[in-house]
Design an enzyme around this catalytic site. Structure first.
Site, PDB file in Angstrom:
ATOM      1  N   GLU A 125       0.832  -1.217   0.000  1.00 44.70           N
ATOM      2  CA  GLU A 125       0.000   0.000   0.000  1.00 44.70           C
ATOM      3  C   GLU A 125       0.861   1.259   0.000  1.00 44.70           C
ATOM      4  O   GLU A 125       0.529   2.233  -0.675  1.00 44.70           O
ATOM      5  CB  GLU A 125      -0.984   0.002   1.179  1.00 44.70           C
ATOM      6  CG  GLU A 125      -2.001  -1.143   1.182  1.00 44.70           C
ATOM      7  CD  GLU A 125      -2.823  -1.265  -0.109  1.00 44.70           C
ATOM      8  OE1 GLU A 125      -2.930  -0.281  -0.867  1.00 44.70           O
ATOM      9  OE2 GLU A 125      -3.356  -2.368  -0.362  1.00 44.70           O
ATOM     10  N   CYS A 140       6.688 -10.483  -6.849  1.00 44.82           N
ATOM     11  CA  CYS A 140       6.855  -9.054  -6.531  1.00 44.82           C
ATOM     12  C   CYS A 140       5.787  -8.647  -5.513  1.00 44.82           C
ATOM     13  O   CYS A 140       4.636  -9.048  -5.599  1.00 44.82           O
ATOM     14  CB  CYS A 140       6.724  -8.211  -7.794  1.00 44.82           C
ATOM     15  SG  CYS A 140       6.763  -6.427  -7.474  1.00 44.82           S
ATOM     16  N   CYS A 159      10.174  -6.149  -7.236  1.00 45.21           N
ATOM     17  CA  CYS A 159      10.974  -6.657  -8.358  1.00 45.21           C
ATOM     18  C   CYS A 159      11.871  -5.497  -8.822  1.00 45.21           C
ATOM     19  O   CYS A 159      11.637  -4.343  -8.455  1.00 45.21           O
ATOM     20  CB  CYS A 159      10.070  -7.148  -9.480  1.00 45.21           C
ATOM     21  SG  CYS A 159       9.261  -5.825 -10.386  1.00 45.21           S
TER      22      CYS A 159
HETATM   23 ZN   LIG Z   1      -2.769  -3.090  -4.695  1.00 44.48          ZN
HETATM   24 ZN   LIG Z   2       7.073  -5.532  -9.588  1.00 47.26          ZN
END
Ligand SMILES: [Zn+2]
Ligand SMILES: [Zn+2]
Length: 177
Positions: A125, A140, A159
């Site tokens: 978030e 990721c 990532c």
């Molecule tokens: Zn999200």
């Molecule tokens: Zn990513």
């Protein structure tokens, strides 16, 4: 170092562990200095059957964010929903930047697992609040997840491509040089 205000909407026995996990994420991944901004009564607009309307809490965060703070984080033990979704683990906005995470559905008897989930959702978030979108690179932390299985499947890290976008956003907002 720029400050990340962190506030709670309600507290329970897990709050200290959740705050400490969120603080380390802010420092390690976003180069921000977390500062606890207190416990705020959750806005009751949209409240239904023990669930809170995520958008109302996010709006509160955007309203109380000091202009100098590059983002703001809210944490709550209450379950959240948003129109169109029965529940959400959290929501965020890039402008004005704000991030919100509920740990109601992240709980597990295994405290390590619980904390790892909190770290992932806070990273995710806050990542959105710095303009990152969902990412399909396996593992990721910006993978979209709407189930615990999906949360557990992804990693705690960005990532390389998301990480590069994040560093650019942190520079633009004056967090890093
Ligand atoms: Zn999200
Ligand atoms: Zn990513």
């Amino acid at each position: 170092m720029k400050v990340l205000p962190v506030l709670t909407f309600g507290t329970d026995e897990l709050t200290p562990a959740v705050l400490s996990a969120a603080f380390s994420v802010a420092e390690e991944k976003f180069f921000l200095k977390p500062a606890y901004a207190g416990d705020h009564p959750p806005p009751l607009m949209g409240k239904r059957n023990g669930q809170l309307l995520a958008d109302a809490l996010l709006y509160h965060l955007q309203r109380v964010k000091p202009p100098s703070a590059p983002s703001i984080l809210g944490l709550t033990p209450f379950d959240l929903y948003t129109p169109g979704l029965n529940f959400v683990f959290g929501i965020a906005s890039p402008e004005p930047p704000a991030a919100l995470v509920s740990y109601a559905r992240l709980k597990d008897p295994d405290e390590k697992l619980f904390i790892s989930r909190v770290r992932k959702e806070v990273t995710h978030e806050l990542g959105h609040s710095f303009g990152l979108s969902h990412c399909s690179v396996p593992g990721c932390v910006m993978n979209f997840s709407n189930s615990l299985a999906e949360v557990d499947l992804k990693g705690e890290d960005f990532c390389p491509s998301c990480r590069e976008k994040l560093l650019r956003a942190l520079k633009e907002r004056g967090v890093i040089d």
